[in-house]
Design a protein around this motif. Structure first.
Motif, PDB file in Angstrom:
ATOM      1  N   PRO A 190       0.513  -1.334  -0.497  1.00 38.23           N
ATOM      2  CA  PRO A 190       0.162  -0.002   0.177  1.00 38.23           C
ATOM      3  C   PRO A 190       0.845   1.088  -0.291  1.00 38.23           C
ATOM      4  O   PRO A 190       2.419   1.120   0.417  1.00 38.23           O
ATOM      5  N   ASP A 230      -6.175  -0.427   4.554  1.00 35.60           N
ATOM      6  CA  ASP A 230      -5.424   0.046   3.305  1.00 35.60           C
ATOM      7  C   ASP A 230      -5.679  -0.319   1.596  1.00 35.60           C
ATOM      8  O   ASP A 230      -7.001  -0.501   0.845  1.00 35.60           O
ATOM      9  N   GLY A 244      -3.933  -0.985  -0.603  1.00 35.21           N
ATOM     10  CA  GLY A 244      -2.621  -2.168  -1.331  1.00 35.21           C
ATOM     11  C   GLY A 244      -3.829  -2.697  -2.521  1.00 35.21           C
ATOM     12  O   GLY A 244      -4.804  -2.743  -3.511  1.00 35.21           O
ATOM     13  N   GLY A 284      -7.931  -2.693  -1.734  1.00 32.14           N
ATOM     14  CA  GLY A 284      -7.704  -2.350  -0.639  1.00 32.14           C
ATOM     15  C   GLY A 284      -8.225  -3.031  -0.457  1.00 32.14           C
ATOM     16  O   GLY A 284      -9.077  -4.011  -0.497  1.00 32.14           O
TER      17      GLY A 284
END
Length: 255
Positions: free
Chosen positions: A186, A206, A208, A245
Motif C-alpha cells: 500500500p 490499506d 494496497g 485495498g
C-alpha cells in the motif's frame, strides 16, 4: 335422602385410572428431570470447551507476542544498540575532551536502550501500555522505516480493558499490519480506534493490492483472527477488493 353407590368394577377402574395417571405424571416428571440434567451436562461441557478454547487462545497469543518481542529485541540489539556501542567505541578512541563527553552521552543512551528492551522481555508492558499508544507507536515505526504513509484516528481518551482482551486485540492488530507489510504493497495504512454505542471499534485499512476474500487458500489466517476475537466476545468483518485495498473491522462490546 339418596346416596350414590358404586359397583366394585367401577371402583376398580377408578383406582386403576388414578394409578395410571400417577404413573404417567411420575414418568413425565422423571423424563423432564433427565432432560434437564442432560441439558445441564451439555451446558457444562460447552462451558468447559469454551474455557479450554479461551485458555488455549491466550497461551498461543502470549507465546506469539513473546516471540515477536524477542525478534524485535534481537533486531534492536543488532541495528540500534550495536550501532550505538560501535559509535561509542570510535568516539572514545579520540583523545580530546569533547569526544570523551560525547562517549559518556552515548553510553548513557545505550543504558537507557537496554533498560527499555529489558522491560519488553515479559508481558508486563501490556498492562502499562494504552491501546491507542500501542497503535500509534506501531504506525510510527512503519512510517519511520519508509514503507508507506500511515494515518491514525481515535476518539478514545480513557479506556479500561481487561489485560487478556487487550492482549488479543494487540496481537490481532499486529497480525493485520504484518499481513499488510508482507502482501498488500500500500501507499497508506489507516487505523481508527473508536468508542461507539457501548462497544470498542477498531478498523485497519490499506489501499494496497487487495485479494479475493473467498479464496480458501487465504482463508486460514482470517479464520484464526475471527476465532480469537470471538473468544473474547467480539466480531470481525473483512472486505477486500482487488486493486483497491482491504478493510478489517473489529467490534468488541464493553462489559
Amino acid at each position: 335422602m339418596s346416596s350414590m353407590s358404586y359397583e366394585p368394577t367401577q371402583i376398580f377402574f377408578i383406582v386403576l385410572s388414578g394409578i395410571i395417571l400417577m404413573l404417567l405424571m411420575s414418568g413425565f416428571i422423571i423424563v423432564m428431570v433427565l432432560l434437564h440434567r442432560q441439558q445441564q451436562l451439555r451446558n457444562h461441557q460447552k462451558m468447559d470447551s469454551l474455557r479450554a478454547e479461551y485458555e488455549k487462545t491466550m497461551l498461543k497469543v502470549e507465546k506469539e507476542i513473546q516471540d515477536q518481542t524477542l525478534s524485535f529485541i534481537g533486531q534492536e540489539l543488532h541495528d540500534n544498540l550495536g550501532q550505538i556501542l560501535s559509535l561509542t567505541k570510535l568516539t572514545l578512541n579520540s583523545p580530546d575532551e569533547e569526544s570523551f563527553s560525547e562517549g559518556k552521552r552515548l553510553i548513557n543512551h545505550a543504558i537507557k536502550e537496554v533498560r527499555s528492551l529489558s522491560k519488553r522481555l515479559n508481558l508486563d508492558w501490556v498492562k502499562e501500555v494504552k491501546l491507542q499508544d500501542f497503535i500509534s507507536n506501531e504506525l510510527q515505526k512503519i512510517e519511520a522505516s519508509g514503507f508507506c504513509k500511515t494515518q491514525f484516528e481515535t476518539n478514545v481518551e480513557a479506556l479500561t480493558l481487561d489485560q487478556d482482551k487487550k492482549l488479543v486485540l494487540i496481537r490481532i492488530i499486529q497480525e493485520c499490519l504484518n499481513n499488510i507489510i508482507k502482501h498488500a504493497e500500500p501507499s497508506v495504512i489507516y487505523i481508527s480506534l473508536m468508542e461507539k454505542n457501548d462497544a470498542l471499534s477498531v478498523t485497519v485499512k490499506d489501499n494496497g493490492k487487495g485479494f479475493d476474500a473467498e479464496d480458501k487458500s487465504k482463508g486460514m489466517g482470517l479464520h484464526n483472527l475471527k476465532s480469537r476475537i470471538e473468544t473474547i466476545g467480539g466480531t470481525l468483518n473483512l472486505s477486500s477488493i482487488i486493486g483497491i485495498g482491504t478493510e478489517i473491522k473489529l467490534l468488541l462490546p464493553f462489559e
